[in-house]
Design an enzyme around this catalytic site. Structure first.
Site, PDB file in Angstrom:
ATOM      1  N   GLU A   1      -6.466   4.309  -5.966  1.00 42.13           N
ATOM      2  CA  GLU A   1      -7.742   4.578  -5.280  1.00 42.13           C
ATOM      3  C   GLU A   1      -8.252   5.910  -5.829  1.00 42.13           C
ATOM      4  O   GLU A   1      -7.892   6.977  -5.332  1.00 42.13           O
ATOM      5  CB  GLU A   1      -7.533   4.662  -3.764  1.00 42.13           C
ATOM      6  CG  GLU A   1      -8.860   4.757  -3.033  1.00 42.13           C
ATOM      7  CD  GLU A   1      -8.743   5.140  -1.560  1.00 42.13           C
ATOM      8  OE1 GLU A   1      -9.687   4.852  -0.814  1.00 42.13           O
ATOM      9  OE2 GLU A   1      -7.733   5.746  -1.152  1.00 42.13           O
TER      10      GLU A   1
ATOM     11  N   ASP B   1       0.859  -1.175   0.000  1.00 43.72           N
ATOM     12  CA  ASP B   1       0.000   0.000   0.000  1.00 43.72           C
ATOM     13  C   ASP B   1       0.902   1.234   0.000  1.00 43.72           C
ATOM     14  O   ASP B   1       1.815   1.335   0.827  1.00 43.72           O
ATOM     15  CB  ASP B   1      -0.857  -0.020   1.278  1.00 43.72           C
ATOM     16  CG  ASP B   1      -2.246   0.504   1.040  1.00 43.72           C
ATOM     17  OD1 ASP B   1      -2.364   1.563   0.409  1.00 43.72           O
ATOM     18  OD2 ASP B   1      -3.213  -0.128   1.499  1.00 43.72           O
TER      19      ASP B   1
ATOM     20  N   HIS C   1     -11.469  -2.680   3.006  1.00 50.80           N
ATOM     21  CA  HIS C   1     -11.336  -2.374   4.438  1.00 50.80           C
ATOM     22  C   HIS C   1     -11.973  -1.039   4.813  1.00 50.80           C
ATOM     23  O   HIS C   1     -11.948  -0.661   5.983  1.00 50.80           O
ATOM     24  CB  HIS C   1      -9.849  -2.357   4.807  1.00 50.80           C
ATOM     25  CG  HIS C   1      -9.150  -1.190   4.183  1.00 50.80           C
ATOM     26  ND1 HIS C   1      -8.931  -1.111   2.816  1.00 50.80           N
ATOM     27  CD2 HIS C   1      -8.670  -0.032   4.697  1.00 50.80           C
ATOM     28  CE1 HIS C   1      -8.342   0.033   2.538  1.00 50.80           C
ATOM     29  NE2 HIS C   1      -8.170   0.716   3.664  1.00 50.80           N
ATOM     30  N   ASP C   2     -12.465  -0.291   3.836  1.00 52.18           N
ATOM     31  CA  ASP C   2     -13.136   0.984   4.119  1.00 52.18           C
ATOM     32  C   ASP C   2     -14.645   0.854   3.959  1.00 52.18           C
ATOM     33  O   ASP C   2     -15.349   1.865   3.904  1.00 52.18           O
ATOM     34  CB  ASP C   2     -12.670   2.069   3.138  1.00 52.18           C
ATOM     35  CG  ASP C   2     -11.226   2.479   3.366  1.00 52.18           C
ATOM     36  OD1 ASP C   2     -10.739   2.357   4.507  1.00 52.18           O
ATOM     37  OD2 ASP C   2     -10.583   2.919   2.400  1.00 52.18           O
TER      38      ASP C   2
ATOM     39  N   ASP D   1      -2.851   4.860  -2.391  1.00 56.52           N
ATOM     40  CA  ASP D   1      -3.872   5.329  -1.463  1.00 56.52           C
ATOM     41  C   ASP D   1      -4.232   6.799  -1.638  1.00 56.52           C
ATOM     42  O   ASP D   1      -3.329   7.645  -1.767  1.00 56.52           O
ATOM     43  CB  ASP D   1      -3.301   5.135  -0.041  1.00 56.52           C
ATOM     44  CG  ASP D   1      -4.243   5.584   1.056  1.00 56.52           C
ATOM     45  OD1 ASP D   1      -5.178   4.842   1.352  1.00 56.52           O
ATOM     46  OD2 ASP D   1      -4.034   6.689   1.611  1.00 56.52           O
TER      47      ASP D   1
HETATM   48  C1  GLC Z   1      -7.677   5.500   1.982  1.00 53.26           C
HETATM   49  C2  GLC Z   1      -7.615   4.244   2.846  1.00 53.26           C
HETATM   50  C3  GLC Z   1      -8.273   4.528   4.153  1.00 53.26           C
HETATM   51  C4  GLC Z   1      -7.511   5.642   4.836  1.00 53.26           C
HETATM   52  C5  GLC Z   1      -7.400   6.870   3.924  1.00 53.26           C
HETATM   53  C6  GLC Z   1      -6.348   7.818   4.428  1.00 53.26           C
HETATM   54  O1  GLC Z   1      -8.971   5.850   1.663  1.00 53.26           O
HETATM   55  O2  GLC Z   1      -8.189   3.163   2.162  1.00 53.26           O
HETATM   56  O3  GLC Z   1      -8.334   3.388   4.980  1.00 53.26           O
HETATM   57  O4  GLC Z   1      -8.173   6.021   6.011  1.00 53.26           O
HETATM   58  O5  GLC Z   1      -7.007   6.531   2.619  1.00 53.26           O
HETATM   59  O6  GLC Z   1      -5.073   7.270   4.249  1.00 53.26           O
END
Ligand code: GLC
Length: 557
Positions: free
Chosen positions: A260, A98, A332-333, A201
């Site tokens: 993402e 990640d 995971h979100d 991310d």
């Molecule tokens: C992304 C991750 C999330 C995190 C955010 C800030 O959306 O998937 O879990 O809180 O970034 O890093």
């Protein structure tokens, strides 16, 4: 489209805290993952994304990194990582780390130096501004609530910017030296450590306007404007930086990168995933985006299957033959996909299998989130103490501040909390679901007695065994080409609850049907059509394919 080594692969996401605890401290770790690599290989996985395992104070569960080139002791050591990599190599599984570089942790040495001396080199890696008339530099609201600005510790009129938690100071991408540091770190992982690539991310957050103007307040009523507005106004800024990143890292070393990214359109999709795009793939969050129409999730309303179909199909069309999306139903979100996207009558194994069919046969590089292959549903949280996520805590407070009752607030969290994707993986039916020998850091899912690896492995009709068959079919040399490159052709929905489409190459066509309605659906097929895989009651008779309610079929026409 240029062919790449990652095309046709199936990916899996591990949330390491909750995958497998090997040392009895209630928290998942790298030796736990190593132990389960054969399980992932048997499932048919070829790419493995592991959520952050770097050194971290865990204000945002590892998405706040204090050392990008070390492993947090809670997960193990660099030696463990090397063993994990070697074990994954044995099974042909590529590791995806990640990459969290919009921000780091306030405990990173760069930030500590910045606080000690705001004129030092490391301070210029962050976004530090003077206050205006004793107030914060502008009125942007952070993704986790509150202002994006907090006082730089030890300084009266200096503020640092954080688009997420206040322990996640944003990095200043306009600083070329900082960018080089990031690329060096990335290349160390990609080349020296030999990983397959990165999941990138929250990266669109680097699209900023360095003048930090005041924004028109949005409708929340706190005089602030969501920081997402600055990002959506500055997509081009992010894309420019990402081209540079791509050239200096991924492209140079032929590595995989999945971004993402939210808000793709016909106009910008090639920038992201075209042959000259900045990523190999981006997640398809179209359904999530359709669901989140409100700043706070008590505006939550479920999507109908018809709407789900509409947005997912539209995303497929947007990507077209330009490049690959990464279909996902959960991560995971997110709460669990089956609980979120399907009508309540299909919150069961049938629904899980039929949704899995869709996830794994849309065009793209599918990602499976741990436990999805078991049909894990949302966890029942009885009170706020059972949740851990900083965003959930924030939302709980926000719901309360808006006068919602405890019951309604808990319902909101039970529908929406990120914690659903963070409970322990259910390996067996023992007290702690085979995840750990002691009470885990999060409660175990209430369905672990039946929905778990050990039980499902023994049952030929289980969700797990269905996923194994699905992935085997995707990898079958006879069908790999069509599942990978076959054109996506949407078909009509006969009952308002069905996703049906073709995957087509010049010489063959596959039909996929998933019926989430209450009655069977029928589609005309050919005399010679054969069912390659079905998840429940499906038949071909008199040139008609019948797919029973809660069933899905993959048919070679
Ligand atoms: C992304 C991750 C999330 C995190 C955010 C800030 O959306 O998937 O879990 O809180 O970034 O890093």
């Amino acid at each position: 489209m240029q062919q790449k080594w990652w095309h046709g692969k199936t990916a899996y996401q591990i949330y390491p805290r909750s995958f497998k605890d090997s040392n009895g401290d209630g928290v998942g770790d790298l030796p736990g993952i190593i132990e389960k690599i054969p399980y992932l290989a048997e499932l048919g996985i070829e790419l493995l994304w592991i959520s952050p395992i770097y050194k971290s104070p865990f204000a945002d569960m590892g998405y706040d990194i204090s050392d990008y080139q070390d492993i947090d002791p809670v997960f193990g050591s660099m030696e463990d990582f090397k063993r994990l990599k070697a074990e994954a190599d044995k099974y042909g599984i590529g590791i995806i780390m990640d990459l969290v570089v919009n921000h780091c942790s306030d405990e990173h040495e760069w930030f500590k130096k910045a606080c000690a001396d705001p004129s030092c080199k490391e301070a210029s890696y962050f976004i530090i501004r003077e206050g205006k008339d004793g107030k914060v530099p502008n009125n942007l609201r952070a993704n986790f609530g509150g202002s994006v600005w907090d006082k730089l510790p030890g300084h009266d009129n200096l503020y640092y910017c954080h688009f997420f938690h206040k322990k996640q100071p944003d990095l200043d991408w306009f600083n070329p030296e900082l960018r080089q540091k990031i690329y060096e770190m990335m290349n160390w992982w990609l080349v020296d450590m030999g990983i397959a690539g990165f999941r990138v991310d929250a990266i669109m957050c680097i699209g900023k306007d360095p003048s930090y103007p005041q924004y028109e307040p949005d409708d929340v009523g706190d005089g602030m404007c969501s920081c997402g507005k600055m990002n959506s106004d500055n997509v081009d800024v992010a894309i420019n930086f990402l081209h540079e990143m791509n050239e200096q890292t991924f492209r140079k070393h032929d590595k995989f990168a999945v971004g993402e990214v939210f808000g793709i359109s016909k106009e910008n999709v090639a920038d992201f995933i075209g042959d000259n795009g900045v990523f190999s793939s981006i997640f398809d969050f179209s359904a999530r985006e359709a669901l989140t129409g409100h700043y706070c999730f008590y505006g939550f309303e479920k999507l109908s299957v018809a709407r789900y179909r509409e947005v997912v199909f539209a995303a497929q069309e947007t990507a077209g033959d330009c490049g690959f999306l990464a279909p996902v139903i959960e991560n995971h979100d997110e709460p669990r996909g089956v609980s979120t996207w399907l009508p309540p009558m299909w919150h069961n194994a049938k629904g899980a299998k039929a949704l899995g069919t869709v996830n794994l046969t849309l065009k793209g590089i599918p990602f499976i989130f741990q436990g999805q292959e078991l049909g894990m549903l949302n966890t029942r949280f009885d009170n706020i103490d059972e949740l851990d996520d900083c965003q959930s805590k924030d939302q709980y407070a926000m719901c309360k501040a808006h006068g919602l009752s405890e019951t309604v607030t808990m319902q909101v969290l039970n529908d929406q909390a990120r914690d659903h994707g963070r409970v322990p993986m259910s390996w067996d039916d023992s007290e702690y679901a085979g995840f750990s020998t002691v009470k885990p850091w999060m409660k175990v899912n209430q369905d672990k007695d039946t929905v778990n690896v050990a039980t499902e492995a023994k049952d030929p009709d289980s969700v797990l065994n269905y996923y194994r068959k699905l992935i085997k079919l995707r990898r079958d040399p006879q069908y790999k080409e069509i599942f990978t490159y076959g054109e996506f052709v949407p078909m009509d929905d006969p009952n308002g609850h069905t996703l049906a489409y073709l995957r087509r190459t010049s010489d063959r066509t596959i039909m996929v049907v998933a019926n989430f309605g209450a009655w069977p659906v029928q589609f005309p097929v050919n005399e010679s059509s054969t069912i390659l895989l079905s998840s429940d009651r499906v038949k071909v008779e008199n040139n008609q394919l019948t797919v029973a309610e809660g069933s899905s079929a993959i048919v070679l026409l």
